[in-house]
Scaffold this motif. Structure first.
Motif, PDB file in Angstrom:
ATOM      1  N   ASP A 217       5.565   7.624   1.818  1.00 55.58           N
ATOM      2  CA  ASP A 217       6.595   8.173   0.943  1.00 55.58           C
ATOM      3  C   ASP A 217       6.764   9.677   1.132  1.00 55.58           C
ATOM      4  O   ASP A 217       5.797  10.433   1.022  1.00 55.58           O
ATOM      5  CB  ASP A 217       6.211   7.868  -0.516  1.00 55.58           C
ATOM      6  N   GLU A 218       8.005  10.096   1.420  1.00 54.72           N
ATOM      7  CA  GLU A 218       8.389  11.499   1.570  1.00 54.72           C
ATOM      8  C   GLU A 218       7.681  12.143   2.761  1.00 54.72           C
ATOM      9  O   GLU A 218       6.991  13.148   2.642  1.00 54.72           O
ATOM     10  CB  GLU A 218       8.146  12.275   0.269  1.00 54.72           C
TER      11      GLU A 218
ATOM     12  N   ILE B  15       7.413   1.203   5.947  1.00 56.25           N
ATOM     13  CA  ILE B  15       8.620   1.803   5.389  1.00 56.25           C
ATOM     14  C   ILE B  15       8.327   3.287   5.179  1.00 56.25           C
ATOM     15  O   ILE B  15       7.372   3.654   4.491  1.00 56.25           O
ATOM     16  CB  ILE B  15       9.020   1.154   4.050  1.00 56.25           C
ATOM     17  N   ILE B  16       9.153   4.145   5.766  1.00 49.75           N
ATOM     18  CA  ILE B  16       8.960   5.595   5.675  1.00 49.75           C
ATOM     19  C   ILE B  16      10.181   6.191   4.969  1.00 49.75           C
ATOM     20  O   ILE B  16      11.310   5.958   5.382  1.00 49.75           O
ATOM     21  CB  ILE B  16       8.803   6.223   7.068  1.00 49.75           C
ATOM     22  N   THR B  17       9.952   6.953   3.905  1.00 44.89           N
ATOM     23  CA  THR B  17      11.063   7.581   3.192  1.00 44.89           C
ATOM     24  C   THR B  17      11.108   9.076   3.476  1.00 44.89           C
ATOM     25  O   THR B  17      10.088   9.701   3.760  1.00 44.89           O
ATOM     26  CB  THR B  17      10.982   7.359   1.672  1.00 44.89           C
ATOM     27  N   SER B  18      12.312   9.637   3.386  1.00 49.48           N
ATOM     28  CA  SER B  18      12.510  11.069   3.603  1.00 49.48           C
ATOM     29  C   SER B  18      13.615  11.561   2.675  1.00 49.48           C
ATOM     30  O   SER B  18      14.626  10.873   2.489  1.00 49.48           O
ATOM     31  CB  SER B  18      12.892  11.351   5.059  1.00 49.48           C
ATOM     32  N   ASN B  19      13.407  12.748   2.106  1.00 48.16           N
ATOM     33  CA  ASN B  19      14.427  13.379   1.264  1.00 48.16           C
ATOM     34  C   ASN B  19      15.199  14.457   1.995  1.00 48.16           C
ATOM     35  O   ASN B  19      15.881  15.267   1.363  1.00 48.16           O
ATOM     36  CB  ASN B  19      13.776  13.976   0.012  1.00 48.16           C
TER      37      ASN B  19
ATOM     38  N   ILE C 236       0.865  -1.177   0.000  1.00 50.04           N
ATOM     39  CA  ILE C 236       0.000   0.000   0.000  1.00 50.04           C
ATOM     40  C   ILE C 236       0.900   1.224   0.000  1.00 50.04           C
ATOM     41  O   ILE C 236       1.759   1.373   0.866  1.00 50.04           O
ATOM     42  CB  ILE C 236      -0.938   0.023   1.224  1.00 50.04           C
ATOM     43  N   HIS C 237       0.707   2.098  -0.987  1.00 55.25           N
ATOM     44  CA  HIS C 237       1.571   3.276  -1.157  1.00 55.25           C
ATOM     45  C   HIS C 237       0.823   4.521  -0.708  1.00 55.25           C
ATOM     46  O   HIS C 237      -0.265   4.819  -1.205  1.00 55.25           O
ATOM     47  CB  HIS C 237       1.962   3.399  -2.638  1.00 55.25           C
ATOM     48  N   TRP C 238       1.420   5.261   0.227  1.00 56.14           N
ATOM     49  CA  TRP C 238       0.826   6.502   0.731  1.00 56.14           C
ATOM     50  C   TRP C 238       1.781   7.653   0.440  1.00 56.14           C
ATOM     51  O   TRP C 238       2.683   7.936   1.220  1.00 56.14           O
ATOM     52  CB  TRP C 238       0.576   6.381   2.229  1.00 56.14           C
ATOM     53  N   PRO C 239       1.610   8.346  -0.690  1.00 56.30           N
ATOM     54  CA  PRO C 239       2.460   9.506  -0.982  1.00 56.30           C
ATOM     55  C   PRO C 239       2.034  10.710  -0.148  1.00 56.30           C
ATOM     56  O   PRO C 239       0.875  11.113  -0.168  1.00 56.30           O
ATOM     57  CB  PRO C 239       2.220   9.755  -2.483  1.00 56.30           C
TER      58      PRO C 239
END
Length: 279
Positions: A120-121, A160-164, A60-63
């Motif tokens: 995501d982000e 999974i949590i992404t950060s820029n 499941i993608h949560w932008p």
């Protein structure tokens, strides 16, 4: 119920190293969110897809956007659709449940099977969002105010949590995650990555393209250095156009695939004109 522990070791299409695998498996063992940082193009988003594939779980993608709230991830009450149906006579407006739409976090709780949830982000959102988010993940349940229903997770999602690195994240949030920074691939790993995407390409062409790519990345004053995905795209264009290594030994054809800012194109041209490019 706690799921049996399964280790992550990459996939045929996602190459890893020991430190990345250790971070993922630590997060899986502790059942904590994995916070992944790294410059664009290092595979942060693709990591979640690879974990889902490796563990045979749905993704499941949560932008995340600047206006995203943790509550949005749980559910939204579609009042606009209900008013529309009431006006035009479509649907059963008496049953509010028809207008409750679960968000990505809500869906990851409501299902009967474990899933991978990619947030995501996270650094795009308000400063309060990260802590609110982990509060909801820790609780593993939420109430739907409009109906009085309670959604209780039967399986804790793999988060999974992404950060820029666009903004600092709260210390309280960082303490409750497992952290990993994905380094940009070195030359040899990049060649392996390219061969995964272009398995039939001759090694000499890959070597020349990768060397040219890294020389471009190392140019001073570039505002946006080209990423892995842009290298893969560039090689695809080279292959489809029939450009051989002879042409890009001294120049970079299809430069617009690699450089996306006008200032960077001018920097490259100035360096080339002054003899600074592959002199």
């Amino acid at each position: 119920m706690q799921s049996p522990f399964r280790r992550f070791s990459g996939t045929p299409n996602y190459l890893t190293n020991d430190s990345l695998e250790a971070a993922v498996n630590c997060a899986l063992a502790l059942e904590r969110p994995l916070l992944v940082k790294g410059e664009p193009g290092t595979g942060k988003t693709l990591l979640a897809q690879a974990i889902a594939e490796s563990l045979q779980l749905s993704l499941i993608h949560w932008p995340v956007k600047s206006t995203t709230r943790a509550q949005d991830g749980l559910y939204v009450y579609d009042t606009v659709q209900r008013l529309y149906d009431a006006r035009f006579g479509d649907g059963d407006v008496k049953d509010i449940r028809h207008y409750i739409k679960l968000g990505p976090l809500g869906r990851s709780f409501a299902g009967s099977e474990r899933v991978v949830l990619l947030i995501d982000e996270v650094d795009k959102a308000d400063i309060e969002f990260p802590n609110d988010l982990l509060h909801e993940i820790d609780r593993m349940r939420f109430h739907i105010t409009e109906t009085g229903d309670e959604v209780v997770a039967s399986e804790r999602p793999v988060v999974i949590i992404t950060s820029n690195n666009e903004k600092e994240l709260p210390d309280a949030f960082l303490r409750r995650t497992v952290f990993h920074f994905i380094d940009f691939p070195d030359v040899e790993l990049m060649k392996r990555i390219v061969r995964v995407h272009h398995p039939k390409l001759e090694n000499e062409l890959i070597d020349q393209a990768v060397v040219a790519f890294y020389e471009l990345r190392e140019m001073p004053r570039l505002r946006k250095r080209p990423s892995t995905s842009e290298l893969i795209d560039w090689i695809s264009v080279l292959k489809q156009s029939g450009v051989g290594k002879e042409r890009f030994v001294k120049e970079l054809p299809f430069l617009g695939v690699l450089l996306k800012k006008e200032q960077d194109v001018e920097t490259y041209r100035a360096a080339k004109k002054g003899g600074g490019w592959r002199a």
